[in-house]
Design a protein around this motif. Structure first.
Motif, mmCIF file in Angstrom:
data_model
loop_
_atom_site.group_PDB
_atom_site.id
_atom_site.type_symbol
_atom_site.label_atom_id
_atom_site.label_comp_id
_atom_site.label_asym_id
_atom_site.label_seq_id
_atom_site.Cartn_x
_atom_site.Cartn_y
_atom_site.Cartn_z
ATOM 1 N N LYS A 189 0.842 -1.207 0.000
ATOM 2 C CA LYS A 189 0.000 0.000 0.000
ATOM 3 C C LYS A 189 0.870 1.246 0.000
ATOM 4 O O LYS A 189 1.748 1.407 0.843
ATOM 5 C CB LYS A 189 -0.908 -0.010 1.243
ATOM 6 N N ILE A 190 0.647 2.112 -0.966
ATOM 7 C CA ILE A 190 1.299 3.434 -1.008
ATOM 8 C C ILE A 190 0.193 4.450 -1.234
ATOM 9 O O ILE A 190 -0.275 4.647 -2.359
ATOM 10 C CB ILE A 190 2.351 3.523 -2.145
ATOM 11 N N GLU A 191 -0.247 5.092 -0.158
ATOM 12 C CA GLU A 191 -1.358 6.031 -0.297
ATOM 13 C C GLU A 191 -1.375 7.023 0.860
ATOM 14 O O GLU A 191 -0.737 6.834 1.893
ATOM 15 C CB GLU A 191 -2.686 5.267 -0.353
ATOM 16 N N GLY A 192 -2.107 8.124 0.649
ATOM 17 C CA GLY A 192 -2.228 9.159 1.680
ATOM 18 C C GLY A 192 -0.926 9.892 1.908
ATOM 19 O O GLY A 192 -0.196 10.221 0.973
ATOM 20 N N VAL A 226 2.674 9.785 2.849
ATOM 21 C CA VAL A 226 3.722 8.763 2.845
ATOM 22 C C VAL A 226 5.036 9.363 3.343
ATOM 23 O O VAL A 226 5.442 10.437 2.899
ATOM 24 C CB VAL A 226 3.919 8.190 1.420
ATOM 25 N N ALA A 244 4.709 5.473 -6.564
ATOM 26 C CA ALA A 244 3.678 6.258 -5.879
ATOM 27 C C ALA A 244 2.854 7.068 -6.876
ATOM 28 O O ALA A 244 1.626 7.151 -6.768
ATOM 29 C CB ALA A 244 4.334 7.183 -4.855
ATOM 30 N N ARG A 289 0.490 4.715 -8.933
ATOM 31 C CA ARG A 289 -0.694 4.223 -8.206
ATOM 32 C C ARG A 289 -1.718 5.321 -7.940
ATOM 33 O O ARG A 289 -2.887 5.030 -7.661
ATOM 34 C CB ARG A 289 -0.269 3.580 -6.893
ATOM 35 N N LYS A 309 -2.490 7.365 -5.517
ATOM 36 C CA LYS A 309 -3.235 7.412 -4.260
ATOM 37 C C LYS A 309 -2.488 8.184 -3.175
ATOM 38 O O LYS A 309 -2.922 8.214 -2.027
ATOM 39 C CB LYS A 309 -3.521 5.987 -3.766
ATOM 40 N N THR A 310 -1.376 8.801 -3.553
ATOM 41 C CA THR A 310 -0.534 9.490 -2.580
ATOM 42 C C THR A 310 -0.831 10.991 -2.581
ATOM 43 O O THR A 310 -0.836 11.618 -3.634
ATOM 44 C CB THR A 310 0.959 9.261 -2.898
ATOM 45 N N LYS A 311 -1.054 11.547 -1.383
ATOM 46 C CA LYS A 311 -1.283 12.986 -1.260
ATOM 47 C C LYS A 311 0.030 13.742 -1.072
ATOM 48 O O LYS A 311 0.229 14.815 -1.620
ATOM 49 C CB LYS A 311 -2.219 13.268 -0.074
ATOM 50 N N ILE A 347 1.323 15.852 -6.293
ATOM 51 C CA ILE A 347 1.725 15.250 -5.025
ATOM 52 C C ILE A 347 2.727 16.180 -4.345
ATOM 53 O O ILE A 347 3.730 16.562 -4.949
ATOM 54 C CB ILE A 347 2.368 13.863 -5.225
#
Length: 222
Positions: free
Chosen positions: A45-48, A50, A70, A73, A75-77, A110
């Protein structure tokens, strides 16, 4: 793979500048692009938000591949990275790699920030009094640590002992410290020798692995 491919060119260039004798003494072996790509793909999981740790980073190839993953995918903020290395020759290459990561992350909306420490990872973090307190914690760690035996009375051995780690090689010391620095549920992907599986010298390290982590994937290279 834009960042990784550019970073790999920097890796090749940086590698030509290293002193071969020093390279062997320090256990410096940079990670090539295909292996970086494979390692980054292993994260579940790579999200939010990191927070990545890359100890023994060299020119930053692993951070580059993680950044690409990242971004892919989506999903990374935010992506915050701490990198460590003791070889000053790689510094300009690492900083150039980080600029590439920053640009690619910004293009993908990001938020990216990084800190490169020209310091010994074990001596700095192993001796930190706040290691188990309010010290920095990471969601992810990716590493290809140095492989080198450490003497019983060396500074590295003392620093590791102060962190509650008893081991005989830099690579297991790096991995043990990184595990302690991860948040609950954090992920570590590392390329390490299989010597830790055998004998009494690595028993404390094996016990740490079994107590503090769940091993999700093992890949054995030919």
């Amino acid at each position: 793979l834009t960042v990784l491919l550019n970073a790999d060119a920097l890796r090749i260039k940086a590698n030509t500048l290293l002193d071969p004798k020093k390279k062997g003494t320090l256990g410096q072996f940079f990670t090539n692009a295909p292996i970086c790509l494979f390692m980054s793909s292993l994260f579940n999981k790579i999200e939010g938000k990191v927070h990545l740790l890359d100890p023994g980073c060299g020119p930053g190839s692993l951070t580059a591949s993680f950044s690409d993953e990242a971004i892919r995918r989506a999903k990374t903020k935010s992506l915050s990275v701490d990198l460590f290395d003791i070889e000053d020759i790689v510094t300009p290459f690492t900083k150039e790699t980080l600029e590439l990561c920053h640009q690619a992350a910004s293009d993908a909306k990001i938020k990216f920030n990084s800190t490169f420490h020209l310091e010994d990872f074990i001596l700095k973090l192993g001796s930190e009094s706040g290691l188990f307190g309010e010290a920095e914690k990471y969601t992810h760690c990716i590493m290809n640590p140095p492989y080198k035996k450490i003497a019983t009375n060396s500074e590295h051995r003392k620093a590791l002992r102060s962190a509650g780690v008893e081991t005989v090689n830099l690579y297991s010391g790096f991995a043990a410290l990184a595990i302690q620095k991860l948040v609950n549920g954090g992920e570590l992907v590392a390329i390490i020798p299989r010597s830790f599986c055998n004998g009494p010298y690595y028993q404390p390290f094996r016990e740490l692995l079994l107590k503090e982590t769940a091993i999700k994937h093992i890949h054995i290279f030919d």
